[in-house]
Scaffold this motif. Structure first.
Motif, short mmCIF file in Angstrom:
data_model
loop_
_atom_site.label_atom_id
_atom_site.label_comp_id
_atom_site.label_asym_id
_atom_site.label_seq_id
_atom_site.Cartn_x
_atom_site.Cartn_y
_atom_site.Cartn_z
N PRO A 1 5.28 1.59 -0.32
CA PRO A 1 4.50 0.37 -0.56
C PRO A 1 3.06 0.47 -0.10
CG PRO A 1 6.68 -0.19 0.27
CD PRO A 1 6.57 1.31 0.34
N ARG A 2 2.79 1.26 0.96
CA ARG A 2 1.43 1.40 1.46
C ARG A 2 0.54 2.17 0.50
NH1 ARG A 2 2.91 3.83 7.21
NH2 ARG A 2 4.35 4.91 5.80
N ASP A 3 1.17 2.85 -0.47
CA ASP A 3 0.40 3.59 -1.47
C ASP A 3 0.22 2.80 -2.76
OD1 ASP A 3 0.14 5.78 0.23
OD2 ASP A 3 2.06 6.62 -0.41
N ARG A 4 0.66 1.56 -2.77
CA ARG A 4 0.48 0.72 -3.95
C ARG A 4 -0.81 -0.09 -3.82
NH1 ARG A 4 4.03 0.53 -7.74
NH2 ARG A 4 6.10 1.45 -7.45
N ALA A 5 -1.37 -0.42 -4.96
CA ALA A 5 -2.58 -1.25 -5.00
C ALA A 5 -2.31 -2.39 -5.98
CB ALA A 5 -3.78 -0.44 -5.45
N HIS A 6 -2.52 -3.60 -5.52
CA HIS A 6 -2.23 -4.80 -6.31
C HIS A 6 -3.53 -5.46 -6.73
CE1 HIS A 6 2.19 -5.12 -5.33
NE2 HIS A 6 1.79 -4.20 -4.46
N ILE B 1 -9.36 -1.29 -11.79
CA ILE B 1 -8.03 -0.67 -11.90
C ILE B 1 -8.15 0.84 -11.85
CG2 ILE B 1 -6.07 -0.28 -13.43
CD1 ILE B 1 -6.46 -3.15 -14.46
N GLN B 2 -9.10 1.37 -12.58
CA GLN B 2 -9.30 2.82 -12.65
C GLN B 2 -9.74 3.38 -11.30
OE1 GLN B 2 -11.53 4.94 -16.05
NE2 GLN B 2 -13.13 4.62 -14.51
N ASP B 3 -10.75 2.75 -10.70
CA ASP B 3 -11.33 3.30 -9.47
C ASP B 3 -10.39 3.19 -8.28
OD1 ASP B 3 -13.54 3.82 -10.99
OD2 ASP B 3 -14.78 2.22 -10.15
N GLU B 4 -9.62 2.11 -8.22
CA GLU B 4 -8.75 1.88 -7.06
C GLU B 4 -7.30 2.28 -7.32
OE1 GLU B 4 -9.87 1.31 -4.21
OE2 GLU B 4 -11.94 0.90 -4.84
N LYS B 5 -7.05 2.89 -8.47
CA LYS B 5 -5.70 3.35 -8.84
C LYS B 5 -4.68 2.21 -8.68
CE LYS B 5 -6.94 7.65 -9.59
NZ LYS B 5 -8.41 7.43 -9.60
N VAL B 6 -5.01 1.08 -9.30
CA VAL B 6 -4.14 -0.09 -9.22
C VAL B 6 -2.78 0.21 -9.85
CG1 VAL B 6 -3.81 -2.43 -10.14
CG2 VAL B 6 -5.99 -1.78 -9.08
N THR B 7 -1.72 -0.17 -9.15
CA THR B 7 -0.36 0.05 -9.64
C THR B 7 0.30 -1.22 -10.16
OG1 THR B 7 0.49 -0.28 -7.38
CG2 THR B 7 0.03 1.99 -8.07
N ASN B 8 -0.10 -2.39 -9.64
CA ASN B 8 0.57 -3.65 -9.97
C ASN B 8 -0.46 -4.71 -10.37
OD1 ASN B 8 2.25 -2.14 -7.89
ND2 ASN B 8 3.70 -3.73 -8.47
N LEU C 1 -5.99 4.17 -16.99
CA LEU C 1 -5.10 3.12 -16.50
C LEU C 1 -3.71 3.68 -16.20
CD1 LEU C 1 -6.09 0.36 -19.12
CD2 LEU C 1 -7.13 0.82 -16.88
N SER C 2 -3.64 4.98 -16.01
CA SER C 2 -2.34 5.63 -15.84
C SER C 2 -1.62 5.23 -14.56
CB SER C 2 -2.51 7.16 -15.87
OG SER C 2 -3.40 7.58 -14.83
N SER C 3 -2.36 4.72 -13.57
CA SER C 3 -1.72 4.32 -12.31
C SER C 3 -0.93 3.03 -12.46
CB SER C 3 -2.80 4.12 -11.23
OG SER C 3 -3.71 3.08 -11.61
N LEU C 4 -1.24 2.22 -13.48
CA LEU C 4 -0.66 0.88 -13.64
C LEU C 4 0.78 1.00 -14.13
CD1 LEU C 4 -1.52 -2.06 -13.26
CD2 LEU C 4 -2.29 -2.06 -15.63
N THR C 5 1.73 0.70 -13.25
CA THR C 5 3.15 0.84 -13.59
C THR C 5 3.91 -0.48 -13.57
OG1 THR C 5 3.64 1.34 -11.26
CG2 THR C 5 3.27 3.21 -12.74
N SER C 6 3.25 -1.58 -13.16
CA SER C 6 3.90 -2.89 -13.15
C SER C 6 2.93 -3.92 -13.69
CB SER C 6 4.33 -3.26 -11.72
OG SER C 6 4.89 -4.56 -11.71
N PHE C 7 3.36 -4.62 -14.76
CA PHE C 7 2.51 -5.61 -15.39
C PHE C 7 3.34 -6.87 -15.62
CE2 PHE C 7 0.42 -7.47 -19.23
CZ PHE C 7 -0.83 -7.71 -18.66
N SER C 8 3.00 -7.95 -14.94
CA SER C 8 3.81 -9.16 -15.02
C SER C 8 2.98 -10.33 -15.52
CB SER C 8 4.42 -9.50 -13.65
OG SER C 8 3.41 -9.70 -12.69
N LEU C 9 3.66 -11.28 -16.16
CA LEU C 9 3.05 -12.51 -16.64
C LEU C 9 3.45 -13.64 -15.73
CD1 LEU C 9 3.70 -12.11 -20.47
CD2 LEU C 9 1.55 -11.72 -19.26
N ALA C 10 2.52 -14.55 -15.48
CA ALA C 10 2.80 -15.66 -14.57
C ALA C 10 1.92 -16.84 -14.93
CB ALA C 10 2.56 -15.24 -13.12
N SER C 11 2.27 -18.00 -14.38
CA SER C 11 1.45 -19.22 -14.40
C SER C 11 1.46 -19.99 -15.71
CB SER C 11 0.00 -18.92 -14.02
OG SER C 11 -0.06 -18.40 -12.71
N ALA C 12 1.91 -19.39 -16.80
CA ALA C 12 1.95 -20.11 -18.07
C ALA C 12 3.00 -19.48 -18.97
CB ALA C 12 0.58 -20.07 -18.75
#
Length: 550
Positions: A243-248, A290-297, A319-330
């Motif tokens: 989890p410490r290696d994830r970026a949200h 997302i690219q610069d910070e290697k965002v995962t979520n 955007l290869s680091s992005l492994t979780s994409f969720s929809l919310a709020s609507a």
């Protein structure tokens, strides 16, 4: 797979249930057991923390890992803790903030917003998050309603608060100064009860004024344990990422539970990085972050996802680091979700949807990628610790497949509405069941939503209640009657429309200015229709909304 016992099932859902049973069962790291919560027996996490300042102290274990980064700044967990400690001391000593006092924040997203939040709750005060899009009149109401000891505001909001009668600190100058004023201060602590208020967030009122959903230390710390359990569940299924290696990515406003309760707070607990986008939603800046910070979520509102689709070719960004994409709020339709899976490479095998509301503090239910594939349109199963019933108009539970009001209760559910016992009693019964006002059904245990809070308009992820807008428009001396409705919009999901019955000719520009002085811009109608015919009403005098054409 072993987490205390071995399961050999090849059904992923059965495997997940077995792992969750291990994690939350007797002796498990996230053991759930019945306990008294405000007079009702509810499942609670046995090993939870009891006060938010405990998370701050524990966060030092993450040391020099990044906690909050923006395109132009970085703040480690250690630096964050030092800033919070200094600001907390200043709040106590220089401004006399005591446990139970309110400290309000009226500002756009920034690292200082988050630091102010932690300093406030860590001394037992209550953090009040005002909607940063509110008008001067709405902010004045928020101040009179929550009666904060002080308000922390950015320059734009400070101009609207000049006559509020409460000290206003600048988030651009005062907060950084106070964060450095006491560099050697010990971390703050306080003596609070679990069910003491910690946060107030406003939700637009179904009958007029916004209501302050009040969340306790127990509520928020239960959300933290839920997120920690999800980390453990992912690890049990073979996810090798610590989890410490994830970026949200944090893009939605911090005055929403999606960003504050379910992102900024849990990341302090598990050591993940928060990649904080500041300013208006800008696709190039967001994708670059997302690219610069290697965002995962990334948790996005459908409007943001739709703008990504319209943007076109995303191949210029890594955007290869992005492994979780969720929809919310609507709400989002199965057809829209299909477009996302086809048009966004990171959504193809990672799309998740959810259902929740400010009052529930976190998601009520979550639909995983397999859930959406198997049952398009579902909002998934209730999350761990949530009890959910569909009830008829008499308050009786109905069976699967029958529509009714969605009612939930859990340790996550808000304490009530601030300073509004009548609204609280209308929403939460004596057994702590929250009547959501949303209509839906259960199908094989999964939640499906038919309509949200009857007339609710969700514009770009922001809730707009027609009654509030109608109340403002009826203040205009030339308007005899009016009704406000939501109409479809390709980008925003819905936009606000008004039908006006007037005693004299009116100009749209005049009405937009009139409403804009009293309401946040997202609530001001963008479509108008004028008529001299009375609105259709039923025998009790209520407008028949379905018979009104925009």
């Amino acid at each position: 797979m072993t987490t205390g016992q071995t399961t050999t099932s090849t059904d992923p859902r059965a495997m997940a249930r077995a792992v969750v049973a291990d994690l939350t069962g007797p002796g498990g790291p996230f053991e759930l057991a019945a306990d008294d919560v405000l007079g009702t027996q509810l499942p609670v996490f046995t090993h939870r923390r009891r006060a938010l300042h405990e998370l701050l102290a524990e966060s030092l274990v993450h040391g020099d890992h990044d906690y909050i980064v923006t395109a132009t700044s970085r703040l480690t967990f250690r630096e964050h803790a030092a800033q919070v400690a200094s600001l907390a001391r200043a709040l106590r000593e220089d401004f006399g903030v005591r446990p139970g006092d309110r400290v309000a924040i009226a500002a756009a997203n920034s690292p200082e917003w988050i630091v102010t939040f932690w300093a406030t709750v860590s001394i037992g005060a209550v953090c009040v998050g005002y909607n940063a899009w509110w008008s001067k009149r709405e902010l004045a109401y928020g101040v009179s309603h929550a009666t904060p000891a002080l308000v922390v505001a950015d320059a734009k909001r400070a101009l609207l608060l000049e006559d509020c009668g409460v000290p206003v600190l600048s988030i651009e100058t005062d907060v950084p100064r106070l964060c450095a004023l006491h560099p050697d201060s010990p971390l703050p602590t306080c003596d609070v009860a679990e069910d003491d208020p910690a946060i107030i967030l406003y939700t637009s009122g179904t009958s007029g004024r916004p209501k302050g959903a009040t969340h306790t230390h127990r509520n928020v710390l239960s959300v933290v344990e839920y997120h920690r359990m999800n980390d453990a569940l992912a690890a049990a299924f073979g996810d090798p990422v610590d989890p410490r290696d994830r970026a949200h990515l944090l893009v939605m406003p911090l005055f929403h539970i999606a960003s504050l309760h379910n992102l900024a707070v849990p990341r302090l607990a598990n050591g993940s990085k928060v990649a904080l986008h500041t300013g208006a939603f800008d696709i190039d800046r967001v994708l670059t972050l997302i690219q610069d910070e290697k965002v995962t979520n990334w948790g996005a509102v459908p409007t943001m996802a739709n703008r990504l689709l319209e943007y076109g070719d995303l191949s210029a960004y890594d955007l290869s680091s992005l492994t979780s994409f969720s929809l919310a709020s609507a709400p989002s339709s199965p057809a829209f979700q299909k477009r996302l899976r086809e048009g966004l490479p990171f959504a193809a095998n990672a799309l998740v949807d959810s259902y929740g509301l400010t009052e529930s503090c976190t998601a009520v239910s979550v639909a995983t990628t397999p859930d959406l594939a198997e049952d398009p349109g579902t909002l998934g199963y209730p999350i761990v610790g949530v009890q959910l019933e569909i009830r008829d108009t008499l308050g009786n539970p109905v069976p699967d497949g029958v529509e009714g009001e969605i009612c939930v209760r859990s340790a996550y559910t808000m304490l009530g509405y601030w300073n509004d016992p009548s609204a609280t009693a209308d929403a939460i019964d004596g057994d702590r069941w929250l009547r959501t006002g949303d209509i839906g059904e259960l199908r094989n245990g999964r939640v499906r939503l038919s309509s949200r809070r009857s007339d609710l308009i969700i514009r770009g992820g922001e809730n707009v209640y027609p009654a509030e807008v109608e109340g403002v428009l009826l203040e205009h001396p030339s308007i005899r009657e009016c009704i406000v409705l939501g109409v479809p919009h390709d980008d925003l999901g819905q936009e606000v429309a008004a039908v006006i019955v007037s005693s004299s000719p009116l100009e749209v520009e005049e009405l937009c200015a009139f409403a804009g002085e009293r309401l946040g811009h997202f609530k001001v109608p963008t479509q108008w229709r004028f008529t001299d015919s009375p609105l259709p009403r039923n025998a009790t005098g209520k407008v028949i909304r379905r018979d009104v054409a925009v």
